[in-house]
Design a protein around this motif. Structure first.
Motif: not given
Ligand SMILES: O=c1ccn([C@@H]2O[C@H](COP(=O)(O)OP(=O)(O)O[C@H]3O[C@H](CO)[C@@H](O)[C@H](O)[C@H]3O)[C@@H](O)[C@H]2O)c(=O)[nH]1
Length: 457
Positions: A245-257
């Motif tokens: 997985l690439q570095q990302r500033l924000e996780k998608p909302s479904y991953i947060n969920w």
């Protein structure tokens, strides 16, 4: 000596393009240079997915003015209906001159792997003296059953009458396990003609590339390679070569969920039916009721608006269910620690991704090779259960009860536990197959050696 150079040309469907990205990574890992062909509209998808690699991406114009196909549609998942598949696939033939011109300008090509849905690429390969492998999005299990059953399907068997094949007496099949037109007594029509063209080109190609691994279906690989030619080479699972997985500033909302679910120690059922399935509104309604009644936690990826009838579904399940309409990273979801089951249509990519993530499957096949994949999942390798149709027919309508019960069984029951144990074992074997010394790693090395030696003769 220059490294081998391989050309990849996937068919313009997400389910065919995504595995080719992974195959490109597998080839790069073996020191091979890779050129991938695509079309302008799909290029961004390619550049994003293959960023951080030195894959050479070439786009050639997609044919315009195809009757019934809206301008700008260059991938089958964007087609207004799958009934447009044949005109879409046939139109790709007009890409041939540009393909050949681009091919001729490349540094020497050791071999090419082009989608079986692009049969005309065989002629281009022959013109330039390049061995062509046909990429099949299917297993040797499905290919073997299809070939072995063709005579029986020409008999008077009714749609749901169970039969066995002399070559595989342990497998129970029905006419309905095969897709139209192949299940017809006298198959004909544009799709059949297209499939014949595909089969003819494959038969004259150097080999078949299969996204699977020997240990998963050794009986069928051996059967296929002893009875038919050209040879099928299992060099997968390609997805085991997925980029980290690439570095990302924000996780998608479904991953947060999902993270939230994991923190609470909750298990989640992932529900998704790939990129092609066309569900009726009635069927859609039953899924909502089935999920609601099952009381499990779920993440459901839908390709259409679920608010067709605003019945308050999302509100009622809001503490335990999430509905997502955007494109998701399916592998990231399957590999998330909270995901313990996958309600899937059994597209082959979904099955192999679930195996690699060690997640058991609740099979709900809908079209194409999916019924055969479901047989493999449930009856052959036993990594899943099946939804129940209302009338017991393979292609029957699925009522909410036919979902609710098996969903609970998969997530909480003994049969689910057994499937989870089995998928853990098979998943481990899958990951090992592409590691150095594994069966697929060895097969790929053998293939490269055979092709490079051939060139030097
Ligand atoms: O939001 C999404 C939706 C899909 N996917 C990916 O898209 C691919 C979907 O492939 P698959 O599961 O095989 O489903 P289909 O798109 O339906 O695949 C078609 O192609 C397959 C390979 O030939 C066949 O087995 C299927 O029957 C046929 O429908 C998989 O890699 C998924 O991970 C995502 O990453 N995000």
């Amino acid at each position: 000596m220059a490294s081998p150079h391989v050309v990849l040309f996937p068919f313009m469907s997400k389910g065919h393009i995504i595995p080719i990205f992974d195959l490109a990574r597998l080839l790069l890992r073996s020191g091979i240079s890779v050129t991938v062909f695509t079309t302008p509209a799909s290029r961004p998808f390619f550049s994003d997915s293959l960023s951080n690699t030195n894959v050479n991406i070439i786009d050639i114009p997609f044919p315009q003015n195809i009757e019934g196909i809206p301008v700008g549609v260059e991938s089958t998942d964007k087609l207004p209906s799958m009934s447009l598949f044949v005109p879409f696939a046939s139109a790709t033939k007009s890409m041939k001159p540009n393909f050949e011109q681009a091919l001729a300008s490349l540094s020497p090509v050791t071999f090419m792997i082009t989608d079986s849905f692009l049969p005309w690429t065989l002629d281009s390969a022959n013109k330039l003296g390049i061995p062509r492998f046909a990429y099949y999005g299917m297993t040797t299990f499905s290919l073997s059953l299809m070939r072995s059953s063709s005579d029986l399907l020409r008999t008077e068997l009714s749609d749901d009458e169970v039969f066995t094949l002399p070559d595989f007496p342990w497998i129970k099949l029905t006419r309905n396990d095969f897709d139209s037109p192949f299940r017809e007594r006298e198959p004909k029509g544009p799709f059949f003609d297209f499939a014949m063209e595909e089969a003819m080109a494959t038969s004259k190609s150097y080999g078949l590339i299969v996204n699977s691994f020997y240990e998963l279906e050794s009986v069928y690989v051996d059967y296929f390679n002893s009875k038919f030619s050209p040879k099928a080479w299992c060099v997968g699972p390609f997805c085991a070569a997925t980029a980290p997985l690439q570095q990302r500033l924000e996780k998608p909302s479904y991953i947060n969920w999902l993270d939230g679910m994991l923190e609470q120690g909750k298990h989640v059922l992932y529900v998704a039916f790939g990129t092609q399935a066309e569900l009726s509104s009635e069927q859609f309604k039953e899924i909502k009721i089935g999920l609601e009644k099952s009381e499990v936690n779920f993440l459901w990826v839908v390709r259409k608006s679920i608010d067709e009838v605003d019945d308050g579904f999302e509100n009622r399940v809001k503490n335990r269910g999430l509905v997502v309409t955007e494109w998701v990273d399916q592998r990231e979801i399957l590999n998330h620690g909270s995901v313990e089951g996958f309600l899937s249509h059994c597209g082959w990519n979904s099955v192999i991704e679930s195996i690699c993530a060690k997640v058991p499957i609740l099979a709900w096949p809908m079209m194409a090779d999916q019924h055969l994949n479901a047989r493999m999942v449930v009856e052959e390798i036993k990594i899943g259960l099946k939804v129940e149709t209302r009338d017991g027919s393979v292609r029957g309508f699925v009522k909410c009860e036919g979902l609710e019960k098996p969903i609970r069984e998969l997530m909480e029951g003994d049969k689910g536990k057994e499937a989870r144990k089995k998928v853990n074992e098979i998943g481990e074997a899958a990951i090992n197959a592409v590691k150095e010394g594994g069966s697929s790693w060895q097969t790929l090395n053998d293939l490269i050696l055979e092709l490079t030696t051939r060139r030097n003769v």
